[in-house]
Design an enzyme around this catalytic site. Structure first.
Site, mmCIF file in Angstrom:
data_model
loop_
_atom_site.group_PDB
_atom_site.id
_atom_site.type_symbol
_atom_site.label_atom_id
_atom_site.label_comp_id
_atom_site.label_asym_id
_atom_site.label_seq_id
_atom_site.Cartn_x
_atom_site.Cartn_y
_atom_site.Cartn_z
ATOM 1 N N SER A 197 0.855 -1.185 0.000
ATOM 2 C CA SER A 197 0.000 0.000 0.000
ATOM 3 C C SER A 197 0.889 1.233 0.000
ATOM 4 O O SER A 197 2.026 1.194 0.491
ATOM 5 C CB SER A 197 -0.898 0.023 1.238
ATOM 6 O OG SER A 197 -1.552 1.277 1.379
ATOM 7 N N TYR A 228 -2.677 -0.775 9.788
ATOM 8 C CA TYR A 228 -2.639 -1.044 8.352
ATOM 9 C C TYR A 228 -1.337 -0.526 7.756
ATOM 10 O O TYR A 228 -0.639 -1.244 7.025
ATOM 11 C CB TYR A 228 -3.837 -0.396 7.670
ATOM 12 C CG TYR A 228 -3.959 -0.696 6.196
ATOM 13 C CD1 TYR A 228 -4.474 -1.917 5.763
ATOM 14 C CD2 TYR A 228 -3.573 0.236 5.242
ATOM 15 C CE1 TYR A 228 -4.593 -2.200 4.410
ATOM 16 C CE2 TYR A 228 -3.685 -0.036 3.885
ATOM 17 C CZ TYR A 228 -4.199 -1.257 3.472
ATOM 18 O OH TYR A 228 -4.310 -1.541 2.132
#
Length: 241
Positions: free
Chosen positions: A133, A146
């Site tokens: 990401s 995350y």
């Protein structure tokens, strides 16, 4: 149309975390459109309705080491493994227990599946592609678990690329930016956030799942045969703005 330039007609592909409308499902469809035999997994009992007749499906909890090992044992051969399984919950990840769970799914789950299918990929001189990401590069006050887990996925990708190069396995990753998926639906209920993302992104929009599929197919193809340990940013220029 862009997928037609790739030929994976002799390849078997497993996409971990492709049960919902999102990046994993788009990648699975792209590989199948390019001729591959594709199997998908997800945490849900069934995949999205449009994919139930399209793919072989296994319900899989990537935090369950025994289940991951059993799936590997039941898989005869594999050329390409794509690790897409991930969770996040914007604004909830400061809770220690949930923080640990996010890391278990996103990081440890990626390693569990990679390690379980190592021998398959070695036998076929295959390719492992992890989904990281852009949060691997940015601080994220509302998604700390995350971001931390995805940064670790990038480092894991580099480490496995070195460790498994002698086995003929290439290990790469992609780092998507803001993508319109079921997972991002919650954040997209904030109009100010949606507008801010589009304003900062040089290409002026959020990405679509298909925007990620093409680069993944490239990384799995012979066209990237001298690439390993890389992480491609696919974010419309957000990370350079």
């Amino acid at each position: 149309m862009m997928h037609a330039t790739f030929d994976f007609s002799d390849a078997t592909v497993l996409v971990i975390g492709a049960s919902k409308a999102g990046i994993g499902a788009a990648i699975a469809r792209a590989f199948q459109d390019a001729g591959a035999t594709v199997t998908i997994t997800g945490a849900e009992p069934e995949p999205a309705a449009e994919d139930r007749a399209r793919f072989a499906y296994h319900q899989l909890d990537v935090t369950d080491a025994a289940a991951v090992t059993a799936l590997a044992a039941a898989t005869p051969t594999l050329d390409i493994l794509v690790n897409c399984a991930a969770i996040t919950a914007r604004g909830e990840e400061m809770a220690p227990a949930f923080f640990s769970h996010v890391v278990d799914v996103n990081l440890h789950g990626t390693f569990r599946t990679a390690e379980a299918f190592h021998r398959h990929l070695q036998a076929r001189q295959g390719s492992l592609i992890n989904i990281a990401s852009m949060y691997a590069m940015f601080g994220s006050p509302r998604n700390p678990a995350y971001g931390a887990s995805k940064a670790a996925v990038v480092q894991l990708t580099k480490s496995l690329a070195i460790a498994w190069a002698a086995d003929g396995i290439r290990v790469n990753a992609v780092a998507p930016g803001f993508i319109v998926t079921e997972q991002s639906a919650r954040s997209r209920t904030d109009p100010a956030h949606v507008a801010a993302v589009a304003l900062r992104t040089p290409m002026g929009r959020w990405g679509q799942p298909d925007d990620i599929a093409g680069p993944v197919l490239f990384l799995a193809s012979p066209l990237s045969g001298f690439m390993t340990g890389t992480c491609l940013a696919i974010d419309g220029g957000y990370s350079i703005a």
